[in-house]
Each structure stands twice: as C-alpha cells, then as structure tokens.
Design a protein around this motif. Structure first.
Motif, mmCIF file in Angstrom:
data_model
loop_
_atom_site.group_PDB
_atom_site.id
_atom_site.type_symbol
_atom_site.label_atom_id
_atom_site.label_comp_id
_atom_site.label_asym_id
_atom_site.label_seq_id
_atom_site.Cartn_x
_atom_site.Cartn_y
_atom_site.Cartn_z
ATOM 1 N N LYS A 172 0.801 -1.216 0.000
ATOM 2 C CA LYS A 172 0.000 0.000 0.000
ATOM 3 C C LYS A 172 0.842 1.278 0.000
ATOM 4 C CE LYS A 172 -4.268 1.635 2.090
ATOM 5 N NZ LYS A 172 -5.245 1.434 3.166
ATOM 6 N N ASN A 173 2.020 1.246 0.669
ATOM 7 C CA ASN A 173 2.814 2.459 0.841
ATOM 8 C C ASN A 173 4.039 2.511 -0.087
ATOM 9 O OD1 ASN A 173 1.175 3.463 2.958
ATOM 10 N ND2 ASN A 173 2.144 1.995 4.354
ATOM 11 N N ASN A 207 4.792 5.966 -1.375
ATOM 12 C CA ASN A 207 5.051 6.996 -0.360
ATOM 13 C C ASN A 207 6.278 6.688 0.481
ATOM 14 O OD1 ASN A 207 2.611 8.256 -1.157
ATOM 15 N ND2 ASN A 207 1.459 6.834 0.162
ATOM 16 N N LEU A 208 7.166 5.851 -0.048
ATOM 17 C CA LEU A 208 8.328 5.474 0.760
ATOM 18 C C LEU A 208 9.232 6.670 1.051
ATOM 19 C CD1 LEU A 208 9.448 1.995 -0.624
ATOM 20 C CD2 LEU A 208 8.548 2.519 1.622
ATOM 21 N N ASP A 209 9.375 7.592 0.079
ATOM 22 C CA ASP A 209 10.244 8.731 0.331
ATOM 23 C C ASP A 209 9.676 9.625 1.424
ATOM 24 O OD1 ASP A 209 8.096 9.269 -1.179
ATOM 25 O OD2 ASP A 209 9.098 10.577 -2.642
ATOM 26 N N VAL A 210 8.339 9.772 1.483
ATOM 27 C CA VAL A 210 7.716 10.567 2.545
ATOM 28 C C VAL A 210 7.910 9.905 3.905
ATOM 29 C CG1 VAL A 210 5.558 11.598 3.335
ATOM 30 C CG2 VAL A 210 6.034 11.409 0.887
ATOM 31 N N LEU A 213 9.631 -9.863 -0.233
ATOM 32 C CA LEU A 213 10.353 -8.659 0.178
ATOM 33 C C LEU A 213 9.413 -7.662 0.829
ATOM 34 C CD1 LEU A 213 12.590 -8.064 -2.991
ATOM 35 C CD2 LEU A 213 13.240 -9.201 -0.864
ATOM 36 N N GLY A 214 10.013 -6.805 1.687
ATOM 37 C CA GLY A 214 9.284 -5.697 2.266
ATOM 38 C C GLY A 214 9.281 -4.507 1.322
ATOM 39 N N ALA A 259 2.939 0.992 -10.553
ATOM 40 C CA ALA A 259 2.975 2.408 -10.189
ATOM 41 C C ALA A 259 4.365 2.814 -9.702
ATOM 42 C CB ALA A 259 1.926 2.684 -9.118
ATOM 43 N N LEU A 260 4.995 1.965 -8.888
ATOM 44 C CA LEU A 260 6.342 2.282 -8.394
ATOM 45 C C LEU A 260 7.361 2.250 -9.535
ATOM 46 C CD1 LEU A 260 8.218 2.854 -6.006
ATOM 47 C CD2 LEU A 260 8.403 0.384 -5.640
ATOM 48 N N PHE A 261 7.218 1.311 -10.451
ATOM 49 C CA PHE A 261 8.137 1.221 -11.602
ATOM 50 C C PHE A 261 8.059 2.495 -12.451
ATOM 51 C CE2 PHE A 261 9.000 0.028 -16.021
ATOM 52 C CZ PHE A 261 10.243 -0.583 -15.897
ATOM 53 N N LEU A 262 6.855 2.973 -12.695
ATOM 54 C CA LEU A 262 6.695 4.188 -13.485
ATOM 55 C C LEU A 262 7.250 5.405 -12.755
ATOM 56 C CD1 LEU A 262 3.096 3.650 -14.934
ATOM 57 C CD2 LEU A 262 5.280 3.368 -16.106
#
Length: 895
Positions: free
Chosen positions: A707-708, A711-714, A794-795, A842-845
């Motif tokens: 889900k996050n 938003n990992l950088d935040v 993986l996390g 979404a993360l890949f893009l």
C-alpha cells in the motif's frame, strides 16, 4: 452422504452432559467417617451411580462412575464403597472409580456387609459368600434353604470376633462363626419376618425390626428380650440409636413416619410424621452428634437436628428433587442457569445448572394458603392443588409481582407463582361467569413485559388477565375464540399480535389491544401444541398427524413443513438464534430441524420417550425430561466447541439409541475418543487460489507490503532522525600508556585527514540480484512465477531497491526492464494478485518514467500494458458503480 451417515453413532449435535434433580432412591444410604478430615460423609444411590455428600454443608463431594445396571444394594467401610448391581458387586475407591469387581452369585444380591479385610454378600436365593476384598477370591460360601431360612438382614455384632448375625423372613435368627464355618446359636424369633438388625450402643444388645412393626431390644448373649416397642405404621424399614448421651432409638416405617423411643422410660417420646412422602429407606444417627440422616424413595436426602426441649427433631439441611415424573420443564430467565420444572407430585421446583445449592422449591400449590396456615398443616393434603400440566414464566417484572402462571390438571383456575419469594402467588385466575365443572384451562402464556397473562380454556375461550392485580382484561372473540378446545396461545414480543389455535384445526391471529380478529387460517390437522420464537417471529405447530408446520407471523404463511416422527410430538423448542427446531416425540426420538435449509440435520433415539425438551437461552445446553424419570437431563451443544457437519440426513437414516447422561459430568473414555475421530461427513474445504479465471483475485499479502510503495520517500523523510547518532567511544582492551617514570595514559589519536572519501564503494552492488536473474530467465522461457514469488517475500524497502536496480544506471538493463513489464502483463492477464500488479507498476513508473520514452522496446510494451490496465479498470468501475447505486437505493428508498 449415505456412507457418511451410516458410520455416524448417536447424535452429532448433542452429547450427554449430566442429570439434575436426582438425590436418592429406595436404596438405604451409607454414612462414613473420614478420620483424616474429621468429617462425616453420606453416600446415596441415584440409579447407576452414587453421590457422596459432606454432612456439614450437604455439598456434593464426589459422583461415582456409572455401573452397567441400577444399583440394588450398598455398603461401605473406612476405605471403600461397595455397590451391587444384579448378581455382581464392585468396590469403589475415592468414591469414584471401580477398583474391585466380585462375580460369583447367580441371583440378585440384596445384602452387603463389610467384615474387616473381607466382604459378605447375600443374594435372593440365600446364598452367602465371603470374599477377600483385595484378592477378589471366595473365602467361604454358605447355602441356606429359602423355604426354611431366607436371609433378610445381616449384622456383625460389636466385639463378636468372626461372628455374624443373620435374620430371616421366617422370623428365626442365626449366629455364625464364619472363620470356623459353624452355626453357634439359633434364636427362635417372634414368628414374624425380620426386616432390620441394628447394633445397640450397649455390647451384646441388638435391635431387631419385624414385619409387624415391632422393635425388639434383645440380648443375644443370654437370648433375653429386654424391651419391646410397637409401631402401627407397618414393617420396620430401618433402626438407629443416638450415641450423644440421650437413650433414644429411631425406627423408620413404609409410610414415611419416624418413631422416636426413649429406652430408659420405654415409651414413645415423639413422632416425626411425613419425614418423607414415601417409605424411609434408611436412617442413621451420626456418632456422638444430635443429627439424624434420612433418605427415601421420594428423591430426598434430609438431615434433622435434635436440639428441642422435648427431644423433637427439626429439619436442618436437605437435598430434594421431584418424587414423581415431570410434566413440564422450561428454562427461566436469560442467563440459562435455572430450569423450572413441574411434576406429578404437585410441586414446582427450580434446578440450577451451576450448583445444587442454588436449587429451590416453590412448594405445593394450595387452594387457600391463609386457611392452611391458620388451621395447621393437618389439612394441607386435602387442599393441595392437582399437578401442574402447563406453565409460562417471564422474569421481566419478577421483583414487582408474580412472574409464573400455571394451569392444573382438571382445574379451571390458573395459579400464579412468585419466583423470588419461592411460593404460590396471590391470585387464581378464572372467568367469573363460567361455573361448569368440566371446563379446564389448557394453555397459558405471559407477555414479554410480564404484565399480562393469556389463558385458553377447553371451552374455546381465551382470556387476558393483569398479572399485578389479577383483574380480567377481556376475551378474544364475541362468545369464544375457538369452537374446540384451545391447544395453544402465544403473544408476540411487542404485544401487537395474539395467536391462538384450537382442536378444530384453526389458527387465528388477534389484535392484542382491541381483541379483534385479524386473520384466520385452517391447518391440515388439529394441532397438539404451539410455540412462538418471539425474536424471529417464527411459530412452530406440532400437529396430531405427527408433522410440524412452521409459520412466519408477519406474512402469516407456512414457510416450512417437517414430517418423519412416528408418534405424538410431545414438545418442541427453538435454538436461541431461531435456526434450529428441536422436537421430542413418543417414538423415543429427539430430532433437530434446520429452518433455513428445511432439512433434518440430527436425530437420536432414547430408551425412554422424551416428554419435554427446552433449549438454554445461551445455547449451551438442551434439557429433556422423560417418561417415568425423576430427573432433568442436560445435553451439551457440541457445535459450540467443535466443528459439526450440518449436512441433511438421508431419508433412510436410522438413528441409534443414546444412553441418558448420568449425574457425573465426565463421559466414558471410548465416547470421547470416538467424537475426536474425524468423521467421514466432515470434508475439509481447501479454497483454490482463484475461484474463476474471469474473476479478479487479490493476493493474501498484508496491506503493509504494497500500500505504501509510492510513499516510501515521505515515510523515510518522516522517520529521519533529527541528529545523527553518536557512536560511543569504545575503550581499547589494553589502554596505551606514555613511556616514562610516572605512568600516564596516551591520548586517543585524532583522524585529521580531510581528503578521506565518504562515498560508499558501489563495486559490491554491481552484482546482479536473484530477482534480476529470474527476470532474465523469464525473457527466455516466458515464465515469471519465480520472479514474482521473490518479490512477494520482500518488504517495501526491498521492493524499491530491486525496482531501482533494474535501470541500466544501477546495474540493470533494458532487457530486464522489458521482462518486468511482461511480468506485470502476465499478472493482469491472469487477473491474480491484482493489487500487487497495480502497486508494482505504479512504483516502476515513478522510478523510471524519464528514461522509458527514450527506449522504443519499452515504449511498445507500455502501450500494450496501458490498454490492458484500462480495459480491466473499466470493467471493475462498472461493477463498483452498479453496487454503489444499489446500496444508495436501499438506504434512501422507502420500502
């Protein structure tokens, strides 16, 4: 299904738990003294097992394991309790388990006498066997001619070593030395059969009870009669002597009276009339205490204390159940801890499922309680009400006024009862204008508020009364509600509807307030009884053709019909949630019907036909009562603590006979092992990873894994420490010193090199990860399951690292990125792990959006993927919109 049902034994839903309300039978009790605890214990027989009570508080100490047959005789010494059943008897240790069994008699054993390390048993053929207890071997066998000397009583006189005294039905007595096997002396007797023998406090003196009602105090050393007493109440059943300094003897009789005789003045000093309602089975004075323990076949155990000035005894403690078979049982209240029961003995009692100390008796119904109090108890028997046949109870206003209404056998008036005061209430409810003798009350109900009672009569009239004042509040119908006898009445939970049914086969719905008929419907057969489940509005009707009809009182239509019983249906009950209907019939079966599916899901047979059945409001127990049984039998609901199959039983299913539960809570080991074994019916359902290829299926991973991801950088920014962590200076193992005469420690070396690089060497990261290698393999064989499984383990941080390393700048390649997009395409195509595919894409893009347009291969893959994502989303969005529209309509529409 048939094969699974064939292997089923007993009931799949209910297991025998214990019996309530059983305290004594016609077998004399046994009193023992524990030298270790310095207490007296009394043991009473209850069918196939026995109870042991502490005399001090009459609390239940132990319940023995069950024997194969009913106990016919009991005895005890300091260590063991002996119980005979049929031609066998067993020795129990610790009041519970059988440690020795003695077999050798051919007729039923009726006398047992402990004799040191031996036990003497006598059967009805007058064969006497002496057994060694611990080896279970016969020591001696004596055979007597029944026509000349049929043994009826046995006693070991005090101080008479190796000698026993035998009494006979012919009247003579014999003194035997069992060690030398010799007849020492024969007492001629008094030409009347001997019924009881008891050692007097004086040595050589024995009390002998006769069939004529005489008690002979006889000196067996000189064969002299010291005194005679006579009771006019029939044969002497038992004798006991006080040993606390008062020369008093008590003698029991078959009519329940006890005579108290003064041995010094040789006269009757007191009578304890109606100590029991049946014959006195046994009575025992406790050693050096003014306490008398009695028991009888009226299912009562009583302790009397003699502390009055005239030597009379008063009741100190008791345990009492019903003395006649039960007529009606129902749970009282919502906690499922009390069961109200009415019996043919005329009493109304409450039994606790928690502990016997909470049991209470509401007593006998009296026609005029004030007159009985004024004139004394002599007239009580003549003014007692007949047995209760039906009753209804509601605890809502029990602290304000009477909460129970009951109709009696052959009586027009219905009595009210107060549960809190444990007595009959203030009113007898009956219509004033009816004066016929042949009209009786046949059905009763109380409203859920506890304010009104509805009573149906055999004439067809249905009346409403106020429970507080006893005033008549109206009748249903102009003249009468039904043309035939009223078979059932019920009021719904909101006092809106009253439902009545009569023997003419009509079911009628009335407005409770204005008594107007709303609806009438005819039934296929006259009803036998009726029960309403107020919470769900489901009405069950047991008909005379052995079928059950279930109605919904809102629509007033029959929703279920059940058939299968082969005899009259005696009672029905609902489970608390209204899903099960449990019926009891004269065909000795108890059946459980599942209302939602309309199927029979459980059935079992009993040795005795069930008369009543009631389910606990908490759903933990089913209570039953049976023909010619005095107890209430509890069955635990197996579905509360184990997995139970609710599959419908086949039409040719043959139920098996289940034994009634004993008074002990523990069951046989074989039964518990049998229930643990997996049933053939229970098929474990393994859910597939995808129910259908056309259905979008989510993964089983927790939300924190995907889900996050965007938003990992935040999150990292929020979790960044305000100050860099300070590493503590670790002291060296050998602290360096400066050379010299005076020892001094050398200062730590300072690192002053400003040109040292702080950039981590990325050489070690140049190695390709397992995920990259699996993606490269996927390009060759077009299989991406292994790569996807690695990513699932993986996390969030690990996933970001892996996706970042796919670019050529971080050690990856365009081919690996193309392989990743093919993996996402495969996931969307199969419609599995749908949310993971969206999150990973979404993360890949986000990470590689700048370089994707510069690579034609990747751009082509992105175009395919875009159309696929859009197609899936349009389909999902239409389903979401449709569901939201229906929900909004249900919430806002006026149905």
């Amino acid at each position: 299904m048939e094969r699974g049902a064939g292997h089923r034994t007993g009931s799949a839903l209910f297991a025998g738990f214990r019996a309530l309300g059983l305290f004594s039978t016609d077998i004399p009790h046994v009193v023992r003294f524990s030298a270790l605890k310095r207490r007296f214990y009394v043991t009473t027989c209850v069918g196939k097992s026995f109870h042991t009570y502490d005399v001090q508080k009459l609390s239940l100490v132990a319940v023995s394991n069950s024997l194969p047959q009913d106990i016919c005789c009991m005895a005890a010494d300091g260590r063991l309790v002996f119980a005979a059943y049929g031609n066998v008897f067993s020795a129990f240790a610790r009041n519970k388990e059988v440690v020795h069994t003695f077999k050798g008699h051919k007729a039923e054993i009726h006398l047992l006498q402990p004799f040191g390390d031996h036990i003497i048993s006598v059967d009805t053929d007058s064969i006497l066997i002496i057994w060694h207890i611990y080896s279970e071997e016969e020591y001696l066998q004596l055979t007597f001619d029944k026509s000349v000397f049929k043994i009826s009583a046995i006693l070991h006189p005090s101080t008479y070593l190796n000698k026993i005294l035998l009494g006979s039905e012919q009247g003579s007595l014999q003194l035997w030395n069992v060690k030398s096997n010799k007849l020492l002396y024969t007492f001629q007797g008094w030409k009347m059969g001997v019924t009881a023998l008891q050692q007097a406090p004086a040595v050589d003196v024995v009390a002998i009870g006769l069939m004529s009602g005489q008690v002979i105090i006889h000196n067996i050393k000189f064969d002299e009669t010291l005194m005679k007493f006579h009771q006019d109440w029939g044969p002497i059943t038992s004798i006991s002597f006080r040993t606390d300094g008062h020369p008093v003897m008590a003698a029991g009789s078959p009519c329940g009276h006890i005579g108290l005789w003064d041995l010094e003045d040789k006269k009757l000093i007191n009578q304890m009339r109606n100590a029991h309602s049946t014959a006195i089975a046994g009575l025992t004075f406790l050693h050096k205490e003014p306490l008398l323990v009695t028991n009888g076949a009226d299912n009562a155990l009583r302790i009397w204390i003699f502390d009055g000035p005239m030597g009379e005894g008063r009741l100190l403690r008791f345990r009492m159940g019903h003395s006649a078979p039960l007529t009606k049982i129902r749970y009282y209240g919502q906690n499922g801890q009390q069961i109200l029961s009415a019996s043919q003995d005329g009493t109304l009692q409450s039994f606790s499922t928690i502990h016997e100390k909470f049991n209470k008796s509401l007593g006998h119904g009296l026609v005029n309680k004030k007159r009985v109090k004024r004139k004394g108890l002599q007239n009580a028997m003549s003014v007692r009400l007949p047995p209760i046949t039906k009753f209804a109870a509601e605890e809502a206003r029990e602290s304000d006024w009477d909460s129970i209404i009951a109709c009696h056998q052959g009586k027009l008036s219905c009595s009210t009862w107060n549960y809190q005061k444990s007595t009959i209430g203030a009113y007898f409810l009956k219509p004033k204008e009816l004066k016929k003798d042949d009209i009786t009350a046949t059905a009763v109900d109380i409203t859920s508020c506890g304010n009104f009672a509805v009573i149906g009569l055999s004439s067809g009239t249905v009346d409403v009364y106020n429970m507080q004042s006893g005033i008549h509040r109206g009748s249903f119908g102009e003249d009468q509600a039904h043309k035939g006898s009223v078979r059932g009445v019920a009021v719904d939970g909101l006092n809106q509807l009253t439902i009545t049914t009569g023997s003419e086969g009509l079911l009628k719905f009335w407005n409770f307030k204005n008594k107007i008929l709303i609806h009438s419907m005819s039934l296929d057969s006259p009803p036998n009884m009726m029960l309403l489940h107020r919470d769900s509005g489901i009405l069950a009707l047991a008909l005379d053709d052995f079928t059950i009809s279930v109605l919904d009182i809102e629509t007033r239509k029959i929703v279920r019909e059940f058939s299968g019983h082969q005899g009259q249906i005696n009672d029905v009950t609902f489970s608390p949630d209204g899903r099960w209907l449990i019926t009891a019939s004269m065909d000795c079966s108890v059946r459980t019907w599942d209302l939602p599916s309309g199927c029979l899901i459980d059935s079992f047979l009993l040795d005795s036909a069930p008369l009543n059945v009631t389910m606990s409001p908490t759903g933990d127990f089913l209570a039953t009562s049976h023909v010619d049984h005095l107890g209430i039998y509890l069955w635990s609901n197996i579905s509360l603590y184990s997995v139970v199959s609710l599959r419908p039983l086949p039409t040719d299913y043959i139920p098996s006979v289940v034994m009634l539960p004993g008074t002990c809570q523990t069951q046989d080991v074989e039964l518990s092992e049998e229930t643990i074994e997996p049933s053939d019916e229970m098929i474990e359902y393994d859910s597939p990873e995808q129910l259908n290829e056309q259905l979008v299926t989510l993964s089983l991973l927790p939300e924190s894994r995907w889900k996050n991801l965007l938003n990992l950088d935040v999150i990292k920014k929020k979790n960044k420490p305000k100050e860099p962590p300070k590493v503590p200076k670790s002291a060296p193992f050998f602290i360096p010193t400066v050379p010299g005469l005076v020892p001094r420690y050398a200062p730590p070396e300072q690192n002053n090199d400003p040109h040292q690089s702080k950039v981590v060497n990325l050489g070690i990261l140049a190695q390709k990860s397992d995920f990259c290698l699996k993606l490269e393999e996927g390009l060759v064989n077009n299989k991406y399951e292994a790569a996807l499984n690695l990513l699932k383990e993986l996390g969030p941080s690990g996933i970001e690292t892996e996706l970042r390393s796919l670019s050529p700048d971080c050690g990856g390649s365009v081919e690996v990125m193309q392989s990743f997009l093919k993996m996402i395409e495969m996931m969307l195509d199969r419609k599995r792990d749908f949310e993971l595919a969206q999150a990973y894409l979404a993360l890949f893009l986000k990470l590689h959006l700048k370089m994707l347009p510069s690579e034609p291969v990747l751009l082509e893959e992105m175009t395919k993927l875009s159309s696929q994502v859009e197609e899936n989303w349009i389909h999902l969005q239409s389903l979401f919109n449709q569901s939201i529209c229906i929900l909004n309509y249900i919430k806002s529409a006026l149905l």
